[in-house]
Design an enzyme around this catalytic site. Structure first.
Site, mmCIF file in Angstrom:
data_model
loop_
_atom_site.group_PDB
_atom_site.id
_atom_site.type_symbol
_atom_site.label_atom_id
_atom_site.label_comp_id
_atom_site.label_asym_id
_atom_site.label_seq_id
_atom_site.Cartn_x
_atom_site.Cartn_y
_atom_site.Cartn_z
ATOM 1 N N HIS A 24 68.550 62.714 23.102
ATOM 2 C CA HIS A 24 69.708 61.929 22.675
ATOM 3 C C HIS A 24 70.844 62.794 22.143
ATOM 4 C CE1 HIS A 24 67.617 58.151 23.236
ATOM 5 N NE2 HIS A 24 66.601 58.594 22.527
ATOM 6 N N ASP A 47 62.226 53.337 14.373
ATOM 7 C CA ASP A 47 61.509 52.970 15.589
ATOM 8 C C ASP A 47 60.043 52.824 15.226
ATOM 9 O OD1 ASP A 47 63.790 52.800 17.053
ATOM 10 O OD2 ASP A 47 63.355 54.446 18.420
ATOM 11 N N ASN A 106 66.763 51.956 16.409
ATOM 12 C CA ASN A 106 67.411 51.119 17.412
ATOM 13 C C ASN A 106 66.412 50.200 18.115
ATOM 14 O OD1 ASN A 106 66.730 53.888 18.398
ATOM 15 N ND2 ASN A 106 67.167 52.992 20.409
#
EC number: 3.1.3.2
Length: 337
Positions: free
Chosen positions: A226, A85, A123
């Protein structure tokens, strides 16, 4: 004057080219692509780990970067590891996206941070042009930048195996929540993951390094927002256990965290607090309380130092204060906070 400028330009280009070829020594032997990082004269290796950072300096990214520079000088930094990221909110839109310089080159300016940055994709990076971050064009803009999907950094007594974890996560294919992922290099999830795991296992088995570290974006064990990544625990973790991996380092959860495995020596280290953090929630997972060594919801980063016999992991907050320190030896395992 024109000839002098031409000479200076040519000299600068030659220096850049030499730095690329001397630092990016690649060994192709049927395993993952490999980069060589020579250890210091005393045999030690030191690096900083940062994740989930690229926000053009906002959300305290610039302040974290400043403290990284101070700690980098203190630990005699060899290189930097990014757990993914790298650019928000949706990666880079091309290899000429100004966000690269605005979030990287213009932020991490300290002298100690002018070393190679070894990065994996997260992601959010896959939501943009994932190929852009892998492009050699970015290395022409800033020669520190090295980002591949999966690769190995060989630092003599330490080998680091960088793994592209985003394609493992099945929900990104079926429940994208309105996001578009750049799957051009992943035509088939199962075949991509199978091939990657095979290459990783070959590389791990052939490693003679004293310390083995695997780096990915997603957490295997986490009490952050998460939580655990089921696919990694099912498909990747068994390979790590079978091949004597010491540490798994990741980002994804915007926190700093240290957990131990319940049935192996592997330590799970999260450094995903490079900018936006303070989410304020903990994933309600069932864990053995003895497994959780440290958790911090705010911004910060992690340093690591390795010698032949010892490893030292230190977590820092946005002010550069030590939050948690863990020391381990190959002869005797112990930890301290």
């Amino acid at each position: 004057m024109d000839s002098r400028r031409s000479l200076m330009s040519a000299t600068a280009s030659l220096c850049l080219l030499l730095s690329i070829f001397t630092t990016f020594v690649v060994v192709s032997n049927g395993e993952l692509q490999r980069f060589i990082e020579p250890a210091k004269s005393d045999g030690s290796v030191s690096f900083i780990v940062i994740g989930d950072w690229g926000r053009r300096g906002s959300f305290n990214q610039s302040i974290v970067a400043y403290q990284m520079g101070k700690i980098g000088e203190k630990v005699d930094l060899d290189f930097v590891v990014s757990t993914g990221d790298n650019f928000y909110d949706n990666g880079l839109f091309s290899e000429h996206d100004p966000n690269f310089e605005q979030s990287f080159s213009n932020i991490y300016t300290a002298p100690s941070l002018q070393k190679q940055w070894y990065s994996v994709l997260g992601n959010h990076d896959y939501r943009g042009d994932a190929e852009a971050q892998l492009s050699s064009v970015l290395r022409e803009i800033d020669s520190r930048w090295i980002c591949l999907r999966s690769f190995v950094v060989d630092a003599e007594l330490v080998e680091m195996f960088f793994v592209d974890t985003t394609p493992f996560v099945k929900e990104y294919y079926t429940e994208a929540d309105g996001h578009t992922y750049d799957w051009r290099a992943v035509p088939s999830r199962n075949s991509y993951v199978k091939s990657l795991l095979r290459d990783l296992e070959v590389s791990l088995k052939s490693s003679k390094a004293r310390w083995k570290i695997v780096v990915g974006h997603h957490a295997m064990r986490s009490i952050g927002h998460h939580g655990d990544t089921k696919e990694l625990n099912e498909e990747l973790l068994p390979i790590l256990k079978e091949n004597g991996v010491d540490l798994y380092m990741n980002g994804h959860d915007h926190c700093l965290q240290h957990m131990s495995d319940e049935d192996s020596p592997i330590q799970f280290l999260t450094s995903g607090a490079g900018s936006k953090a303070w989410r304020g929630d903990i994933n309600p997972v069932t864990i053995n309380p003895k497994s959780l060594k440290f958790y911090y919801d705010g911004q910060g980063f992690m340093s690591a130092r390795f010698t032949h016999s010892d490893a030292e992991i230190v977590f820092y907050d946005v002010f550069g204060e030590v939050l948690h320190k863990w020391v381990t030896s190959k002869q005797l395992l112990h930890s301290s906070v």
